[in-house]
Design a protein around this motif. Structure first.
Motif, mmCIF file in Angstrom:
data_model
loop_
_atom_site.group_PDB
_atom_site.id
_atom_site.type_symbol
_atom_site.label_atom_id
_atom_site.label_comp_id
_atom_site.label_asym_id
_atom_site.label_seq_id
_atom_site.Cartn_x
_atom_site.Cartn_y
_atom_site.Cartn_z
ATOM 1 N N LEU A 113 0.836 -1.200 0.000
ATOM 2 C CA LEU A 113 0.000 0.000 0.000
ATOM 3 C C LEU A 113 0.869 1.247 0.000
ATOM 4 O O LEU A 113 0.601 2.203 -0.736
ATOM 5 C CB LEU A 113 -0.942 -0.003 1.205
ATOM 6 N N LEU A 114 1.941 1.243 0.788
ATOM 7 C CA LEU A 114 2.853 2.394 0.810
ATOM 8 C C LEU A 114 3.512 2.588 -0.546
ATOM 9 O O LEU A 114 3.676 3.720 -1.014
ATOM 10 C CB LEU A 114 3.916 2.199 1.893
ATOM 11 N N GLU A 115 3.887 1.477 -1.175
ATOM 12 C CA GLU A 115 4.499 1.564 -2.500
ATOM 13 C C GLU A 115 3.514 2.142 -3.515
ATOM 14 O O GLU A 115 3.867 2.982 -4.338
ATOM 15 C CB GLU A 115 4.939 0.163 -2.928
ATOM 16 N N HIS A 116 2.255 1.702 -3.448
ATOM 17 C CA HIS A 116 1.221 2.217 -4.344
ATOM 18 C C HIS A 116 1.004 3.717 -4.136
ATOM 19 O O HIS A 116 0.740 4.455 -5.087
ATOM 20 C CB HIS A 116 -0.092 1.462 -4.123
ATOM 21 N N LEU A 117 1.130 4.166 -2.899
ATOM 22 C CA LEU A 117 0.950 5.585 -2.592
ATOM 23 C C LEU A 117 2.208 6.400 -2.877
ATOM 24 O O LEU A 117 2.222 7.613 -2.661
ATOM 25 C CB LEU A 117 0.562 5.755 -1.116
ATOM 26 N N ALA A 118 3.267 5.734 -3.352
ATOM 27 C CA ALA A 118 4.551 6.362 -3.676
ATOM 28 C C ALA A 118 5.198 6.967 -2.443
ATOM 29 O O ALA A 118 5.850 8.007 -2.505
ATOM 30 C CB ALA A 118 4.388 7.402 -4.785
ATOM 31 N N TYR A 119 5.042 6.302 -1.313
ATOM 32 C CA TYR A 119 5.678 6.742 -0.079
ATOM 33 C C TYR A 119 7.104 6.237 -0.048
ATOM 34 O O TYR A 119 7.346 5.047 -0.210
ATOM 35 C CB TYR A 119 4.902 6.206 1.131
#
Length: 127
Positions: A113-119
């Motif tokens: 999820l963090l990767e998808h949010l570009a965090y």
């Protein structure tokens, strides 16, 4: 029982959004929530478990619902969460804010999820 409550809360808070659900392993997040909860000092553990159980089983006159929270349809669960967040009864409002914060904190710990949010926070810290 807590894992079932956690999963229904997570599904409600993300609105059953497929963009989120495709990137999150809900049983794994619920288990992480349970482990984190058990690691809290006794006062905080008792306070959060009490709030979760009150939210799950709160009777109709106080919560405007007839069944357990985890067994309600999504639209009703969303309405109940909104009612608790907007409640003028301070304790209900405070409990829901704490529950929501706890759930969202654990939800956003999912790497996909963090990767998808570009965090990029973790990667910057590791460099």
């Amino acid at each position: 029982m807590l894992n079932q409550i956690f999963i229904s809360l997570l599904l409600t808070l993300c609105g059953e959004d497929p963009e989120v659900l495709d990137r999150v392993n809900l049983p794994q997040v619920a288990e992480r929530m349970r482990r984190y909860l058990s690691s809290l000092p006794p006062f905080y553990h008792f306070a959060l478990v009490s709030a979760l159980l009150l939210f799950e089983f709160m009777p109709y006159p106080i919560s405007n619902k007839w069944r357990r929270f985890s067994r309600l349809p999504l639209d009703t669960r969303l309405r109940v969460v909104h009612q608790w967040l907007e409640s003028s009864f301070f304790l209900k409002h405070l409990m829901m804010k704490g529950i929501r914060s706890f759930c969202i904190m654990q939800l956003y710990a999912e790497p996909k999820l963090l990767e998808h949010l570009a965090y990029e926070g973790r990667q910057k810290c590791q460099n």
